[in-house]
Motif scaffolding. Structure first.
Motif, PDB file in Angstrom:
ATOM      1  N   ALA A 112     -20.170 -11.833  10.414  1.00 36.76           N
ATOM      2  CA  ALA A 112     -19.921 -12.598   9.190  1.00 36.76           C
ATOM      3  C   ALA A 112     -19.168 -11.750   8.188  1.00 36.76           C
ATOM      4  O   ALA A 112     -19.204 -10.512   8.234  1.00 36.76           O
ATOM      5  N   VAL A 113     -18.495 -12.412   7.280  1.00 41.34           N
ATOM      6  CA  VAL A 113     -17.882 -11.769   6.118  1.00 41.34           C
ATOM      7  C   VAL A 113     -18.194 -12.621   4.899  1.00 41.34           C
ATOM      8  O   VAL A 113     -18.435 -13.829   5.016  1.00 41.34           O
ATOM      9  N   GLU A 114     -18.227 -11.987   3.762  1.00 41.50           N
ATOM     10  CA  GLU A 114     -18.372 -12.733   2.513  1.00 41.50           C
ATOM     11  C   GLU A 114     -17.002 -12.804   1.848  1.00 41.50           C
ATOM     12  O   GLU A 114     -16.404 -11.776   1.523  1.00 41.50           O
ATOM     13  N   VAL A 115     -16.527 -14.007   1.662  1.00 39.16           N
ATOM     14  CA  VAL A 115     -15.212 -14.217   1.045  1.00 39.16           C
ATOM     15  C   VAL A 115     -15.424 -14.331  -0.457  1.00 39.16           C
ATOM     16  O   VAL A 115     -16.196 -15.179  -0.929  1.00 39.16           O
ATOM     17  N   ILE A 116     -14.773 -13.465  -1.211  1.00 39.15           N
ATOM     18  CA  ILE A 116     -14.902 -13.456  -2.673  1.00 39.15           C
ATOM     19  C   ILE A 116     -13.556 -13.767  -3.303  1.00 39.15           C
ATOM     20  O   ILE A 116     -12.495 -13.571  -2.702  1.00 39.15           O
ATOM     21  N   ASP A 117     -13.631 -14.264  -4.529  1.00 36.37           N
ATOM     22  CA  ASP A 117     -12.402 -14.707  -5.197  1.00 36.37           C
ATOM     23  C   ASP A 117     -11.615 -13.535  -5.756  1.00 36.37           C
ATOM     24  O   ASP A 117     -10.396 -13.548  -5.795  1.00 36.37           O
ATOM     25  N   GLN A 118     -12.302 -12.511  -6.198  1.00 37.86           N
ATOM     26  CA  GLN A 118     -11.602 -11.347  -6.727  1.00 37.86           C
ATOM     27  C   GLN A 118     -12.497 -10.123  -6.624  1.00 37.86           C
ATOM     28  O   GLN A 118     -13.714 -10.235  -6.519  1.00 37.86           O
ATOM     29  N   ALA A 119     -11.874  -8.947  -6.682  1.00 39.75           N
ATOM     30  CA  ALA A 119     -12.605  -7.695  -6.581  1.00 39.75           C
ATOM     31  C   ALA A 119     -12.899  -7.135  -7.964  1.00 39.75           C
ATOM     32  O   ALA A 119     -12.282  -7.524  -8.961  1.00 39.75           O
ATOM     33  N   THR A 120     -13.877  -6.236  -8.038  1.00 41.04           N
ATOM     34  CA  THR A 120     -14.134  -5.482  -9.254  1.00 41.04           C
ATOM     35  C   THR A 120     -13.196  -4.281  -9.274  1.00 41.04           C
ATOM     36  O   THR A 120     -13.198  -3.462  -8.363  1.00 41.04           O
ATOM     37  N   ASN A 121     -12.371  -4.220 -10.308  1.00 43.84           N
ATOM     38  CA  ASN A 121     -11.372  -3.155 -10.417  1.00 43.84           C
ATOM     39  C   ASN A 121     -11.893  -2.047 -11.322  1.00 43.84           C
ATOM     40  O   ASN A 121     -12.343  -2.306 -12.444  1.00 43.84           O
ATOM     41  N   VAL A 122     -11.842  -0.819 -10.820  1.00 42.18           N
ATOM     42  CA  VAL A 122     -12.328   0.353 -11.553  1.00 42.18           C
ATOM     43  C   VAL A 122     -11.159   1.314 -11.740  1.00 42.18           C
ATOM     44  O   VAL A 122     -10.439   1.622 -10.783  1.00 42.18           O
ATOM     45  N   LEU A 123     -10.989   1.798 -12.957  1.00 40.64           N
ATOM     46  CA  LEU A 123      -9.920   2.753 -13.268  1.00 40.64           C
ATOM     47  C   LEU A 123     -10.525   4.058 -13.748  1.00 40.64           C
ATOM     48  O   LEU A 123     -11.388   4.065 -14.634  1.00 40.64           O
ATOM     49  N   LEU A 124     -10.097   5.172 -13.172  1.00 41.42           N
ATOM     50  CA  LEU A 124     -10.495   6.494 -13.642  1.00 41.42           C
ATOM     51  C   LEU A 124      -9.317   7.120 -14.371  1.00 41.42           C
ATOM     52  O   LEU A 124      -8.223   7.252 -13.809  1.00 41.42           O
ATOM     53  N   VAL A 125      -9.546   7.492 -15.616  1.00 44.86           N
ATOM     54  CA  VAL A 125      -8.499   8.093 -16.450  1.00 44.86           C
ATOM     55  C   VAL A 125      -8.801   9.582 -16.601  1.00 44.86           C
ATOM     56  O   VAL A 125      -9.909   9.955 -17.018  1.00 44.86           O
ATOM     57  N   SER A 126      -7.834  10.421 -16.269  1.00 44.92           N
ATOM     58  CA  SER A 126      -8.052  11.861 -16.349  1.00 44.92           C
ATOM     59  C   SER A 126      -6.712  12.568 -16.509  1.00 44.92           C
ATOM     60  O   SER A 126      -5.683  12.086 -16.019  1.00 44.92           O
ATOM     61  N   ASP A 127      -6.730  13.704 -17.198  1.00 43.54           N
ATOM     62  CA  ASP A 127      -5.516  14.523 -17.286  1.00 43.54           C
ATOM     63  C   ASP A 127      -5.710  15.856 -16.566  1.00 43.54           C
ATOM     64  O   ASP A 127      -4.941  16.796 -16.759  1.00 43.54           O
ATOM     65  N   ILE A 128      -6.786  15.950 -15.738  1.00 40.30           N
ATOM     66  CA  ILE A 128      -6.989  17.127 -14.903  1.00 40.30           C
ATOM     67  C   ILE A 128      -7.242  16.658 -13.475  1.00 40.30           C
ATOM     68  O   ILE A 128      -7.493  15.478 -13.227  1.00 40.30           O
ATOM     69  N   VAL A 129      -7.179  17.586 -12.531  1.00 38.55           N
ATOM     70  CA  VAL A 129      -7.492  17.289 -11.132  1.00 38.55           C
ATOM     71  C   VAL A 129      -8.813  17.962 -10.797  1.00 38.55           C
ATOM     72  O   VAL A 129      -9.010  19.144 -11.093  1.00 38.55           O
ATOM     73  N   HIS A 130      -9.735  17.191 -10.182  1.00 37.56           N
ATOM     74  CA  HIS A 130     -11.067  17.720  -9.911  1.00 37.56           C
ATOM     75  C   HIS A 130     -11.628  17.063  -8.660  1.00 37.56           C
ATOM     76  O   HIS A 130     -11.349  15.876  -8.402  1.00 37.56           O
ATOM     77  N   PRO A 131     -12.417  17.789  -7.842  1.00 34.72           N
ATOM     78  CA  PRO A 131     -13.009  17.179  -6.634  1.00 34.72           C
ATOM     79  C   PRO A 131     -13.879  15.964  -6.921  1.00 34.72           C
ATOM     80  O   PRO A 131     -14.056  15.107  -6.055  1.00 34.72           O
TER      81      PRO A 131
END
Length: 676
Positions: free
Chosen positions: A284-303
């Motif tokens: 089975a799959v669950e069909v959804i109308d849209q995804a939850t969009n997450v944005l990470l804002v950063s001015d450095i690079v980190h693990p």
């Protein structure tokens, strides 16, 4: 005996002789017989009294026999009953229990396993999963300091966990495999595995990957189909031979309707095929109308950024992007949650825009955070930061914004932060307390708060990648950490109004795994109530059968495991006893019995495991051969061990009794002879 003890005894004897001589030897008017009688009594009394006062220590050696342990681990999964080997298991257990020779030579312990190892009470062969690796690891840990050969009674077909052949390579104990099954090879077609995302998006196509296998020595043709209801969505002709005995099919299916969509994959059985259970798989799959969009804002690079991306996107409902403050400021409206990673003065426009749009935010601070800028930019929180510091987290058991399971926060590696008091100037809930060198501070490590219908959280430390890696090392899976992050992201990305009874459930489950539903119940002040009684009422929509179960209290939520339910579509209602408060929903349990996918025992693998550990493999009927091997093997002998303890004279209570007897005897004797 300790040297100091010998010295005390010698000194006590000398002092006792002197005292006895002074009282009954020097210028005594008693006759010789009485002088010796009273002198000996006084000597013994003083001697015992001095010994008790100085309490010298002695070594005490005890000897005992230690028999080797024979650990019998029995497969209690459904595959054993499907292969019709229950009687063989029962006969073998009876043989071990009734063998005088084995029980005389070994301390026999019985265990059963399916998904996990447990002490054997009774066998019912109803476990839905088989994890052979876990019991081997557990038994090696239990008997790591002793001689304990392992008898592994199983068909060798594992459905869960690490490959047990790899685990056995680190075994300290020899493994004797009792093989449940035969070596006869039957012609068989099987759908081994279906790889599919749990979620798909409306009006898109989603990919499906199917692994097919064939056992046999002839060329065979068949047809593979995927159906939804009575409609055939995909079909392909497949052929197999002795050399070409596996195939991988890749295709796409349409997602045209929102909700849980159920499919049936089937490969047409061969003529006279013995096992047709593995020719059909439901998914089975669950069909959804849209995804939850997450944005990470950063001015450095980190693990941390990579760890957050992996963790958040482990749920296919969520999409994750990273951007710089300058590029992110004009596209914030496209996201339900924005993560500000160690903000600097370059974040000024982003912070202004988030406040204007009242957007949900996760703040992550660390040594690179510009606190001078943040303290002047907003008034919600502030910190006077100093030097770097390592901190650990400890779960607040009273946290009640959403259910949080303790993944061992107190034992996870420390995170990096800056020393200083973090002040949150709005009402907030602390999820993780901060701990430095085992001492709790007043500063929170992770907090959440709501203000003007805006949900925010503050994590005052960097180094989440260490947590995720450590969770994997301890659990062989990232899932506990990813589930924790998923709960946090789900809470922060939603503006849904909070209710006093919140229920969490999946839209569908496979019946080969756990079917769990959790709930949180709050009092009228929205404080989690851990003394309530919650029940769940379920109804199978097809059979109309109804069920009722209680929910059990966990850390800060209630939970029920419904793995015993048969496959089907269900509606449920979670209710609070003695209060008119309830929440309803529905879910589906998809039929898939992984234990019925096997036709033979995995003979070759079990033989390799036994040979690699110095044991041997036997079929279930070879009882006497196994007994003879265990009895004649000189590695398994009873060992006499000694234990040395340091004891004091005060432990010898008989000396106190002797002292009383001596004093009483001397007093009565003196009284009798008129000396008192």
């Amino acid at each position: 005996m300790l040297e100091s003890g010998i010295l005390i005894i010698v000194l006590a004897a000398l002092i006792s002789v002197v005292v006895a001589f002074l009282f009954y030897g020097y210028k005594s008017k008693l006759n010789t017989r009485l002088r010796w009688f009273f002198g000996i009594l006084r000597f013994l009394t003083v001697f015992v009294l001095i010994l008790l006062l100085f309490n010298p220590k002695f070594f005490q050696n005890t000897y005992f026999d230690v028999k080797p342990t024979l650990a019998v681990a029995v497969d209690n999964s459904q595959s054993v009953s499907y292969l019709e080997r229950e009687s063989e298991v029962d006969e073998f257990i009876d043989f071990i229990q009734n063998s005088e020779a084995l029980n005389r030579r070994f301390d026999v312990s019985f265990y059963s396993f399916g998904k996990e190892l447990s002490r054997m009470d009774s066998l019912n062969f109803d476990e839905l999963q088989t994890n052979i690796s876990q019991p081997l690891q557990s038994l090696n840990e239990i008997y790591k300091n002793s001689t304990a050969p392992i008898i592994l009674v199983t068909d060798g077909n594992q459905t869960l966990g690490t490959d047990y052949e790899f685990t056995a390579q680190n075994s300290r104990q020899p493994i004797y495999s009792i093989i449940l099954g035969d070596t006869i090879v039957y012609k068989d077609l099987a759908i081994n595995q279906i790889n599919i995302n749990r979620y798909a998006y409306l009006r898109n196509e989603f990919p499906v990957e199917v692994f097919l296998s064939y056992t046999g020595d002839e060329t065979e043709n068949s047809v593979f189909t995927v159906k939804q209801g009575n409609s055939t969505l995909y079909q392909e002709n497949v052929s197999f031979s002795e050399r070409e005995n596996s195939k991988i099919l890749n295709f796409n299916l349409p997602a045209n309707q929102v909700g849980v969509q159920r499919f049936t994959a089937e490969i047409r059985p061969l003529e006279n095929e013995k096992n047709i259970e593995n020719n059909t798989r439901f998914f089975a799959v669950e069909v959804i109308d849209q995804a939850t969009n997450v944005l990470l804002v950063s001015d450095i690079v980190h693990p941390d950024q990579g760890a957050l991306k992996k963790s958040i996107t482990s749920n296919e409902q969520r999409k994750f992007e990273m951007d710089t403050p300058e590029n992110a400021v004009n596209r914030l409206d496209d996201f339900q949650l924005v993560i500000l990673y160690q903000p600097s003065n370059r974040f000024s426009a982003v912070i202004d825009r988030l406040e204007q749009s009242n957007q949900n935010t996760l703040w992550i601070f660390g040594p690179s955070t510009n606190w001078m800028f943040l303290n002047g930019k907003q008034t919600t929180f502030g910190k006077q930061a100093y030097s770097r510091e390592q901190v650990q987290g400890h779960l607040n058991q009273s946290y009640g914004q959403f259910s949080v399971e303790d993944i061992g926060f107190g034992n996870l590696p420390p995170l990096e932060t800056t020393l200083g008091d973090l002040k949150i100037n709005v009402p907030h809930d602390v999820m993780l307390h901060q701990r430095i060198l085992g001492i709790f501070t007043e500063n929170p490590l992770l907090s959440t708060f709501e203000e003007n219908n805006r949900r925010q959280a503050i994590l005052d430390a960097e180094g989440l990648w260490r947590w995720r890696a450590n969770v994997y090392v301890r659990n062989n899976s990232f899932k506990p950490f990813d589930d924790f992050m998923s709960s946090l992201v789900q809470y922060l990305s939603s503006n849904q109004r909070r209710t006093r009874l919140e229920v969490n459930s999946e839209s569908f489950y496979y019946n080969s795994g756990d079917v769990k539903i959790s709930a949180q119940y709050f009092d009228r002040n929205y404080v989690f109530n851990n003394s309530a009684s919650l029940t769940i009422s379920l109804k199978n929509r097809e059979t109309e059968q109804q069920y009722t179960f209680p929910l059990l209290l966990k850390t800060n939520f209630y939970e029920v495991n419904l793995s015993s339910l048969p496959a089907g579509d269900y509606t449920y209602t979670v209710s609070v006893v003695d209060e008119a408060l309830s929440a309803s929903g529905n879910f589906s349990i998809i039929e898939f019995n992984v234990e019925r996918q096997f036709l033979n025992a995995n003979v070759d693998k079990l033989k390799r495991v036994s040979n690699a550990t110095g044991g041997k493999s036997y079929f279930a009927s070879d009882f006497s051969d196994l007994e003879n091997e265990l009895i004649t093997n000189n590695s398994y002998v009873t060992v006499q061990k000694s234990e040395q303890k340091t004891v004091t004279l005060l432990d010898w209570k008989i000396l106190l009794f002797l002292l009383v007897i001596l004093l009483a005897t001397e007093w009565f004797s003196r009284k009798y002879h008129g000396l008192i």
